[in-house]
Design an enzyme around this catalytic site. Structure first.
Site, PDB file in Angstrom:
ATOM      1  CG  HIS A 127      -0.122  -2.266   7.726  1.00 36.69           C
ATOM      2  ND1 HIS A 127       0.590  -2.655   6.615  1.00 36.69           N
ATOM      3  CD2 HIS A 127      -0.519  -0.994   7.478  1.00 36.69           C
ATOM      4  CE1 HIS A 127       0.629  -1.657   5.751  1.00 36.69           C
ATOM      5  NE2 HIS A 127      -0.048  -0.637   6.239  1.00 36.69           N
ATOM      6  CG  ASP A 157       1.620  -5.848   6.014  1.00 38.53           C
ATOM      7  OD1 ASP A 157       0.618  -6.022   6.722  1.00 38.53           O
ATOM      8  OD2 ASP A 157       2.040  -4.724   5.670  1.00 38.53           O
ATOM      9  CB  SER A 231      -1.153   0.586   3.404  1.00 38.88           C
ATOM     10  OG  SER A 231       0.042   1.221   3.793  1.00 38.88           O
TER      11      SER A 231
END
Length: 505
Positions: A127, A157, A231
């Site tokens: 992402h 992911d 992230s």
């Protein structure tokens, strides 16, 4: 005759006895001390500085640029009426407005990543880079590299990038996420809110967490501060090994509240290895629809086993179909791994090498059977625009048999019914025509157009079969039944609580 003189045994003195007793006591205490495992925590590290200094050079900033076309379309403003004052000024404003509206805009975002190979392979989240036109990797020293996307995977992911340099890059290695215990110290390094190489410390708070109903990964939970921008960054153990990829947070405020989630390294390293080799993750495929078996379902089906994955649908010519697996089989073991619920089976199948033959233990009619299954390859699911809410629930012109059963109006499947509810030609059973609003059937989310194929273990051909099977269950003292239904070509098990008092719509 000779005489042998025997010397009397001398008795030990009181002091000697006391010394012996003390020595024996010390030996006993020593043995106890050796066998005793002290129940105290490891001391808090005096500092993380040496470890951070070693790890920081391999942690990078991921900067992306995405071009977004104007979704509003080229909006046009009206012409100024003739004779209007400042008409020329209005025309200039209109032309400039329409020109700006037509131009695409660029969106920029920041994330984190880490280098896992001296040749410049970089791990981050999918992402972080999804949809990006440009990806730039910025090192701890401020050096910028244009990154090549080797491959990415939405389900896990994860993404793998490649940067080039004439010299070798500093890198970190994967650790064993299964070896870390709840309560162990962990370090997170990343770029929260663009603040490059920020460090936070915490503990491993919990294991096997699922977020957003995702069964692909069982996440590590940590209270190390993780915020937006972290992230794709690494979660380290105290040996400096990567044991997680920071992926998500739970936060009502948008900032860290001590609930961060990381992909375990044992999963992430396997996915990344496949992306590096194939450009994508290859997953095993069985070709079934499943639900988790519970005690009530087991009782309805007359099974002694209380755990496992209950088969509700089988893909024609899929691996399960070819191996002899049947609807209402319960899978309790996959390739020598015990299966207690549907999520465990999904993960086990997906992690199985495509083409590998595995032993699968099923329970069928109370008997255990071992079947040989050759695992297929899972394809990316396609989005189905249909939804159950699109189905009509008004009356029809069906002249076949009707039954009112547990708040459901059931009918036979006619050609008109097939067209109306889009029921495939090879599906037979009792179709639901209406559902009373306050009935148990409505509470179980049963909708018009559902086709009842089985009630518990009873196969259904007509509405009367449903009524008879439910009446049989009542006579046996059952408070619920398990329905096998077909909806738009898909089958599923639905538990139905039997009505205690009949309710009219």
């Amino acid at each position: 005759m000779s005489t042998i003189k025997v010397k009397a045994k001398q008795q030990p003195s009181r002091n000697a006895l006391l010394v012996r007793a003390l020595m024996a006591g010390m030996l006993i205490l020593g043995a106890v001390a050796l066998s005793y495992q002290p129940l105290f925590a490891k001391g808090t590290p005096e500092s993380f500085a040496d470890l951070v200094e070693k790890l920081q050079p391999a942690v990078v900033n991921i900067s992306t640029v995405q071009t977004i076309e104007n979704r509003r379309g080229n909006r046009r403003l009206p012409q100024a009426p003739e004779g209007t004052p400042f008409g020329d000024l209005w025309d200039q404003f209109r032309d400039r407005f329409e020109e700006q509206e037509a131009e695409p805009r660029q969106a920029r975002s920041l994330g984190s990543g880490f280098i896992i190979d001296a040749n410049g392979y970089v791990v981050t989240n999918n992402h972080v880079i999804e949809g990006a036109d440009e990806i730039t990797v910025i090192t701890n020293e401020g050096e910028e590299y244009e990154a090549e996307l080797i491959g990415s995977d939405k389900l896990s992911d994860l993404a793998l990038l490649k940067i080039e340099n004439s010299e070798k890059f500093p890198f970190v290695t994967w650790g064993n996420s299964d070896a870390e215990r709840v309560g162990d110290w962990l370090l997170a390094i990343g770029n929260p809110f663009g603040q490059q190489n920020s460090v936070s410390a915490g503990i491993l708070s919990a294991r096997n967490r699922q977020i957003n109903n995702d069964v692909e990964v069982e996440f590590i939970q940590t209270d190390a501060a993780i915020n937006r921008g972290n992230s794709g960054g690494p979660l380290f153990n105290m040996e400096g090994e990567v044991i997680g990829v920071n992926t998500a947070i739970f936060s009502p405020t948008g900032g860290s509240v001590g609930l961060g989630f990381s992909i375990p390294s044992n999963d992430a390293s396997r996915f990344i290895a496949q992306i590096r080799e194939n450009g994508r993750v290859v997953r095993g495929f069985l070709g079934v629809a499943i639900t988790t078996l519970n005690e009530e379902d087991a009782e309805d089906l007359g099974l002694k086993v209380k755990e496992g994955a209950l088969i509700s649908e089988i893909t024609t010519d899929g691996p399960a179909d070819k191996s002899g697996i049947e609807i209402q089989d319960v899978i309790v073991e996959w390739d020598r791994q015990k299966i207690t619920n549907s999520d465990e089976l999904v993960r086990a199948v997906r992690r199985t090498t495509v083409g590998k033959a595995v032993d699968v233990v099923v329970v069928r009619g109370g008997e255990r059977k071992t079947l040989k299954v050759i695992t297929g390859e899972r394809e990316e699911p396609e989005t189905d625009g249909d939804s159950l809410s699109d189905q009509r629930d008004d009356d029809d012109n069906n002249r076949g048999d009707r039954e009112l059963v547990e708040g459901m109006e059931l009918g036979r499947i006619t050609s008109d019914i097939r067209r109306r509810f889009r029921i495939e030609d090879d599906i037979d059973g009792a179709v639901v025509l209406r559902v009373a609003r306050r009935s148990q059937a409505a509470r179980s989310q049963i909708r018009p157009g559902y086709v009842i194929l089985r009630v518990n273990q009873n196969e259904i051909e007509t509405p009367a079969d449903v009524a008879a099977a439910i009446e049989e269950a009542r006579e046996r003292g059952r408070e619920r039944v398990l329905l096998l239904v077909n909806v738009r070509g898909r089958t599923a098990h639905i538990p139905l609580q039997l009505e205690t008092e009949r309710e009219d719509d």
